[in-house]
Design a protein around this motif. Structure first.
Motif, PDB file in Angstrom:
ATOM      1  N   GLN A 112       3.887  56.779 154.442  1.00 44.35           N
ATOM      2  CA  GLN A 112       4.219  57.686 153.936  1.00 44.35           C
ATOM      3  C   GLN A 112       5.968  58.168 154.132  1.00 44.35           C
ATOM      4  O   GLN A 112       6.449  59.209 153.013  1.00 44.35           O
ATOM      5  CB  GLN A 112       3.687  59.417 153.537  1.00 44.35           C
ATOM      6  CG  GLN A 112       3.807  60.258 154.208  1.00 44.35           C
ATOM      7  CD  GLN A 112       3.562  60.499 155.808  1.00 44.35           C
ATOM      8  OE1 GLN A 112       2.092  59.176 156.597  1.00 44.35           O
ATOM      9  NE2 GLN A 112       3.502  60.922 156.925  1.00 44.35           N
ATOM     10  N   GLY A 113       6.686  57.915 155.246  1.00 43.18           N
ATOM     11  CA  GLY A 113       7.190  58.375 155.614  1.00 43.18           C
ATOM     12  C   GLY A 113       7.736  59.660 156.367  1.00 43.18           C
ATOM     13  O   GLY A 113       6.912  60.639 156.649  1.00 43.18           O
ATOM     14  N   THR A 114       8.827  58.822 157.434  1.00 44.63           N
ATOM     15  CA  THR A 114       8.978  60.686 157.827  1.00 44.63           C
ATOM     16  C   THR A 114      10.408  60.745 158.024  1.00 44.63           C
ATOM     17  O   THR A 114      10.997  59.470 158.463  1.00 44.63           O
ATOM     18  CB  THR A 114       8.245  60.769 159.565  1.00 44.63           C
ATOM     19  OG1 THR A 114       8.838  62.107 160.064  1.00 44.63           O
ATOM     20  CG2 THR A 114       9.262  59.829 160.227  1.00 44.63           C
ATOM     21  N   GLN A 115      10.849  61.917 157.856  1.00 40.23           N
ATOM     22  CA  GLN A 115      12.507  62.002 157.233  1.00 40.23           C
ATOM     23  C   GLN A 115      12.622  62.244 158.549  1.00 40.23           C
ATOM     24  O   GLN A 115      12.409  63.053 160.212  1.00 40.23           O
ATOM     25  CB  GLN A 115      12.864  63.117 157.216  1.00 40.23           C
ATOM     26  CG  GLN A 115      14.140  63.693 156.313  1.00 40.23           C
ATOM     27  CD  GLN A 115      15.316  62.694 156.321  1.00 40.23           C
ATOM     28  OE1 GLN A 115      15.106  62.410 155.226  1.00 40.23           O
ATOM     29  NE2 GLN A 115      16.051  61.638 156.835  1.00 40.23           N
ATOM     30  N   VAL A 116      14.130  61.330 159.813  1.00 40.87           N
ATOM     31  CA  VAL A 116      15.018  61.074 160.528  1.00 40.87           C
ATOM     32  C   VAL A 116      16.423  61.634 160.499  1.00 40.87           C
ATOM     33  O   VAL A 116      16.862  61.263 159.539  1.00 40.87           O
ATOM     34  CB  VAL A 116      14.927  60.168 161.218  1.00 40.87           C
ATOM     35  CG1 VAL A 116      15.797  59.730 162.812  1.00 40.87           C
ATOM     36  CG2 VAL A 116      13.703  60.133 162.232  1.00 40.87           C
ATOM     37  N   THR A 117      17.063  62.816 161.275  1.00 43.41           N
ATOM     38  CA  THR A 117      17.994  63.247 160.106  1.00 43.41           C
ATOM     39  C   THR A 117      19.075  63.272 161.606  1.00 43.41           C
ATOM     40  O   THR A 117      18.408  64.502 162.633  1.00 43.41           O
ATOM     41  CB  THR A 117      18.091  64.424 159.600  1.00 43.41           C
ATOM     42  OG1 THR A 117      17.507  64.299 158.561  1.00 43.41           O
ATOM     43  CG2 THR A 117      19.324  64.971 159.594  1.00 43.41           C
ATOM     44  N   VAL A 118      20.007  62.786 161.918  1.00 40.97           N
ATOM     45  CA  VAL A 118      20.932  62.426 162.827  1.00 40.97           C
ATOM     46  C   VAL A 118      22.178  63.538 162.577  1.00 40.97           C
ATOM     47  O   VAL A 118      22.527  63.039 162.165  1.00 40.97           O
ATOM     48  CB  VAL A 118      21.011  61.324 163.698  1.00 40.97           C
ATOM     49  CG1 VAL A 118      22.152  61.969 164.945  1.00 40.97           C
ATOM     50  CG2 VAL A 118      19.951  60.197 163.598  1.00 40.97           C
ATOM     51  N   SER A 119      22.466  64.831 163.351  1.00 36.58           N
ATOM     52  CA  SER A 119      23.789  65.298 163.039  1.00 36.58           C
ATOM     53  C   SER A 119      23.788  66.867 164.001  1.00 36.58           C
ATOM     54  O   SER A 119      22.636  67.405 164.516  1.00 36.58           O
ATOM     55  CB  SER A 119      23.028  66.559 161.649  1.00 36.58           C
ATOM     56  OG  SER A 119      24.430  67.193 161.421  1.00 36.58           O
ATOM     57  N   SER A 120      24.994  67.107 164.244  1.00 33.39           N
ATOM     58  CA  SER A 120      25.471  68.215 164.617  1.00 33.39           C
ATOM     59  C   SER A 120      25.752  69.286 164.483  1.00 33.39           C
ATOM     60  O   SER A 120      26.118  70.309 164.498  1.00 33.39           O
ATOM     61  CB  SER A 120      26.548  67.336 165.561  1.00 33.39           C
ATOM     62  OG  SER A 120      28.209  67.641 164.158  1.00 33.39           O
TER      63      SER A 120
END
Length: 120
Positions: A112-120
């Motif tokens: 189903q997908g999993t969110q990866v967010t790379v942010s400061s």
């Protein structure tokens, strides 16, 4: 019924690490190629890395040296260790299973997908 369930996504700062897991059920995944694909907003889904039943791998150039795929056939799981994450790694990550054991073409089974967010 074949099912793939991802876990491990989240928010991380640039340079950080995350580990994604995918648990499969409903078939003998040891014979399948297993992989991770990702889709960023406004972009097409792209291959991240695939591992064959025999352990051969195909990494996207953008993640070589930073991401590592592994599989545990006894547990029907595949993991993705992501290090040195960059903002451009931000995407929904999908687990994939291919019964034809191909390294560059996705199979018909998706999580189903999993969110990866790379942010400061």
């Amino acid at each position: 019924q074949v099912q793939l369930v991802e876990s491990g996504g989240g928010l991380v700062q640039p340079g950080g690490s995350l580990r994604l897991s995918c648990a499969g059920s409903g078939t003998i995944f040891s014979r399948y190629a297993m992989g991770w694909y990702r889709q960023a907003p406004g972009k097409q889904r792209e291959l991240v890395v695939v591992i064959s039943s025999g352990g051969s791998t195909n990494y996207a150039d953008s993640v070589k040296g930073r991401f590592t795929i592994s599989r545990d056939n006894a547990k029907n799981t595949v993991r993705l260790q992501m290090n040195s994450l960059k903002p451009e790694d931000t995407a929904v990550y999908y687990c994939n299973a291919d019964p034809y054991n191909r390294l560059s073409v996705p199979g018909q089974y998706w999580g189903q997908g999993t969110q990866v967010t790379v942010s400061s």
